[in-house]
Motif scaffolding. Structure first.
Motif, PDB file in Angstrom:
ATOM      1  N   LEU A 115      26.194 -35.562  17.710  1.00 19.53           N
ATOM      2  CA  LEU A 115      27.044 -34.903  18.693  1.00 19.53           C
ATOM      3  C   LEU A 115      26.534 -35.250  20.086  1.00 19.53           C
ATOM      4  N   ALA A 116      27.429 -35.763  20.923  1.00 22.54           N
ATOM      5  CA  ALA A 116      27.063 -36.138  22.291  1.00 22.54           C
ATOM      6  C   ALA A 116      28.190 -35.711  23.222  1.00 22.54           C
ATOM      7  N   ARG A 117      27.918 -34.670  24.013  1.00 26.11           N
ATOM      8  CA  ARG A 117      28.908 -34.157  24.971  1.00 26.11           C
ATOM      9  C   ARG A 117      30.241 -33.850  24.298  1.00 26.11           C
ATOM     10  N   GLU A 118      30.142 -33.054  23.230  1.00 23.39           N
ATOM     11  CA  GLU A 118      31.310 -32.517  22.523  1.00 23.39           C
ATOM     12  C   GLU A 118      32.115 -33.553  21.748  1.00 23.39           C
ATOM     13  N   GLU A 119      31.557 -34.728  21.520  1.00 23.04           N
ATOM     14  CA  GLU A 119      32.224 -35.681  20.640  1.00 23.04           C
ATOM     15  C   GLU A 119      31.198 -36.313  19.714  1.00 23.04           C
ATOM     16  N   ILE A 120      31.674 -36.788  18.569  1.00 23.75           N
ATOM     17  CA  ILE A 120      30.794 -37.472  17.629  1.00 23.75           C
ATOM     18  C   ILE A 120      30.676 -38.932  18.049  1.00 23.75           C
ATOM     19  N   VAL A 121      29.444 -39.380  18.274  1.00 26.52           N
ATOM     20  CA  VAL A 121      29.183 -40.755  18.667  1.00 26.52           C
ATOM     21  C   VAL A 121      28.436 -41.447  17.529  1.00 26.52           C
ATOM     22  N   VAL A 122      28.845 -42.668  17.218  1.00 32.89           N
ATOM     23  CA  VAL A 122      28.266 -43.417  16.103  1.00 32.89           C
ATOM     24  C   VAL A 122      27.581 -44.676  16.621  1.00 32.89           C
ATOM     25  N   ASN A 123      26.351 -44.902  16.172  1.00 31.97           N
ATOM     26  CA  ASN A 123      25.622 -46.126  16.479  1.00 31.97           C
ATOM     27  C   ASN A 123      25.086 -46.722  15.174  1.00 31.97           C
ATOM     28  N   HIS A 124      24.836 -48.012  15.198  1.00 36.91           N
ATOM     29  CA  HIS A 124      24.306 -48.700  14.019  1.00 36.91           C
ATOM     30  C   HIS A 124      22.909 -49.204  14.364  1.00 36.91           C
ATOM     31  N   ILE A 125      21.909 -48.601  13.724  1.00 37.93           N
ATOM     32  CA  ILE A 125      20.515 -48.819  14.098  1.00 37.93           C
ATOM     33  C   ILE A 125      19.701 -49.210  12.862  1.00 37.93           C
ATOM     34  N   PRO A 126      18.896 -50.288  12.934  1.00 34.45           N
ATOM     35  CA  PRO A 126      17.949 -50.553  11.845  1.00 34.45           C
ATOM     36  C   PRO A 126      16.777 -49.575  11.956  1.00 34.45           C
ATOM     37  N   PHE A 127      16.654 -48.713  10.971  1.00 35.97           N
ATOM     38  CA  PHE A 127      15.603 -47.701  10.983  1.00 35.97           C
ATOM     39  C   PHE A 127      14.465 -48.083  10.046  1.00 35.97           C
ATOM     40  N   LEU A 128      13.296 -47.599  10.400  1.00 37.53           N
ATOM     41  CA  LEU A 128      12.125 -47.713   9.538  1.00 37.53           C
ATOM     42  C   LEU A 128      11.848 -46.321   8.980  1.00 37.53           C
ATOM     43  N   LEU A 129      11.754 -46.223   7.650  1.00 37.69           N
ATOM     44  CA  LEU A 129      11.419 -44.950   7.016  1.00 37.69           C
ATOM     45  C   LEU A 129       9.909 -44.843   6.899  1.00 37.69           C
ATOM     46  N   GLU A 130       9.344 -43.772   7.439  1.00 36.88           N
ATOM     47  CA  GLU A 130       7.912 -43.528   7.342  1.00 36.88           C
ATOM     48  C   GLU A 130       7.675 -42.156   6.729  1.00 36.88           C
ATOM     49  N   VAL A 131       6.663 -42.066   5.887  1.00 39.20           N
ATOM     50  CA  VAL A 131       6.317 -40.801   5.237  1.00 39.20           C
ATOM     51  C   VAL A 131       4.912 -40.415   5.665  1.00 39.20           C
ATOM     52  N   GLY A 132       4.782 -39.241   6.285  1.00 38.32           N
ATOM     53  CA  GLY A 132       3.493 -38.790   6.786  1.00 38.32           C
ATOM     54  C   GLY A 132       2.551 -38.364   5.686  1.00 38.32           C
ATOM     55  N   GLU A 133       1.328 -38.044   6.077  1.00 35.78           N
ATOM     56  CA  GLU A 133       0.306 -37.648   5.108  1.00 35.78           C
ATOM     57  C   GLU A 133       0.717 -36.402   4.341  1.00 35.78           C
ATOM     58  N   ALA A 134       1.467 -35.526   4.970  1.00 32.07           N
ATOM     59  CA  ALA A 134       1.914 -34.303   4.307  1.00 32.07           C
ATOM     60  C   ALA A 134       3.183 -34.531   3.486  1.00 32.07           C
ATOM     61  N   GLY A 135       3.645 -35.776   3.457  1.00 28.04           N
ATOM     62  CA  GLY A 135       4.840 -36.091   2.672  1.00 28.04           C
ATOM     63  C   GLY A 135       6.136 -35.918   3.417  1.00 28.04           C
ATOM     64  N   ALA A 136       6.061 -35.594   4.718  1.00 29.57           N
ATOM     65  CA  ALA A 136       7.278 -35.386   5.504  1.00 29.57           C
ATOM     66  C   ALA A 136       7.839 -36.725   5.962  1.00 29.57           C
ATOM     67  N   PRO A 137       9.078 -37.062   5.581  1.00 33.02           N
ATOM     68  CA  PRO A 137       9.654 -38.348   5.973  1.00 33.02           C
ATOM     69  C   PRO A 137      10.299 -38.301   7.349  1.00 33.02           C
ATOM     70  N   ARG A 138      10.336 -39.438   8.005  1.00 31.50           N
ATOM     71  CA  ARG A 138      11.017 -39.551   9.284  1.00 31.50           C
ATOM     72  C   ARG A 138      11.594 -40.949   9.409  1.00 31.50           C
ATOM     73  N   LEU A 139      12.637 -41.054  10.228  1.00 35.04           N
ATOM     74  CA  LEU A 139      13.228 -42.342  10.566  1.00 35.04           C
ATOM     75  C   LEU A 139      12.836 -42.679  11.994  1.00 35.04           C
ATOM     76  N   VAL A 140      12.464 -43.925  12.236  1.00 34.18           N
ATOM     77  CA  VAL A 140      12.144 -44.358  13.594  1.00 34.18           C
ATOM     78  C   VAL A 140      12.864 -45.673  13.882  1.00 34.18           C
ATOM     79  N   GLY A 141      13.277 -45.813  15.133  1.00 37.51           N
ATOM     80  CA  GLY A 141      13.956 -47.018  15.577  1.00 37.51           C
ATOM     81  C   GLY A 141      14.037 -47.010  17.091  1.00 37.51           C
ATOM     82  N   HIS A 142      14.919 -47.828  17.646  1.00 36.36           N
ATOM     83  CA  HIS A 142      15.074 -47.836  19.100  1.00 36.36           C
ATOM     84  C   HIS A 142      16.500 -48.225  19.460  1.00 36.36           C
ATOM     85  N   VAL A 143      16.894 -47.818  20.655  1.00 34.67           N
ATOM     86  CA  VAL A 143      18.206 -48.176  21.196  1.00 34.67           C
ATOM     87  C   VAL A 143      18.005 -48.823  22.555  1.00 34.67           C
TER      88      VAL A 143
END
Length: 219
Positions: free
Chosen positions: A30-58
């Motif tokens: 959601l960006a300023r009351e509208e749905i905005v879509v981007n296509h991003i190559p993400f890297l999936l990383e899993v922390g020591e506690a098992g919590a996953p996150r996606l990281v990338g850049h724009v």
């Protein structure tokens, strides 16, 4: 996403495998009351506690990093193998004709609240990890350090990092589980006759239906 129980996939290892095999995510927020879509190559990383996150850049020129609602959940869609299924492949067509076309596919939705990062060292580490991940399959892997330092510095100035801690992962493996076993051989043979990679991947999932759904997808 609508998921009948027989199409549900909840094993984190399977969901993570699809993301890593198909890292170009369709990111909707959601960006300023509208749905905005981007296509991003993400890297999936899993922390020591098992919590996953996606990281990338724009690109810094992309307004999303200034307009995206960071206090609201966003979703990133990762599309796995998919293929059209014609009812002509079903044994049931010859038996009674009560069949229609459908589509087989595997997909993962990752939900989380994005945050944006401008720290230069964080960005440098990110692009190094991204490059190492995707260059690993190349005969002569490229590294960030192969480029002139001032060139990399200039490029880093033009991007903003994205981090999405994953609150919820949802997976759907629609691989003909709802069809009788007598229909499966025709589906597999038909898909393999197409001789393209996505069709072959779907054929493997249907051919090994239980192992594919329970944790051994062949991407």
């Amino acid at each position: 996403m609508y998921i009948p129980k027989h199409f549900e996939e909840a094993d984190p290892a399977v969901l993570h495998a699809l993301i890593r095999a198909h890292p170009l995510g369709t990111w909707a927020c959601l960006a300023r009351e509208e749905i905005v879509v981007n296509h991003i190559p993400f890297l999936l990383e899993v922390g020591e506690a098992g919590a996953p996150r996606l990281v990338g850049h724009v690109a810094r020129a992309n307004p999303i990093w200034q307009t995206c609602a960071t206090d609201r959940l966003a979703v990133v869609v990762f599309q796995g193998p998919e293929a059209y299924i014609t009812p002509s492949w079903y044994a049931a067509k010859r038996e009674h004709g009560k069949v229609v076309p459908t589509w087989n596919y595997a997909v993962v939705h990752a939900h989380g609240r994005p945050r944006f990062i401008q720290d230069r060292e964080w960005l440098r580490a990110l692009v190094s990890r991204l490059s190492a991940e995707h260059e690993a399959r190349e005969a002569r892997p490229w590294s960030v350090t192969d480029a002139p330092p001032d060139y990399i510095e200039g490029l880093l100035a033009g991007v903003v990092g994205v981090e999405i801690p994953i609150d919820r992962l949802v997976g759907k493996w629609k691989m003909s589980q709802n069809r009788p076993p007598s229909d499966h051989p025709g589906i597999v043979d038909g898909l393999r006759a197409r001789d393209d990679d996505p069709a072959r991947a779907v054929a493997d999932c249907v051919a090994e239906l239980m192992t594919c759904v329970l944790g051994y997808p062949r991407f």
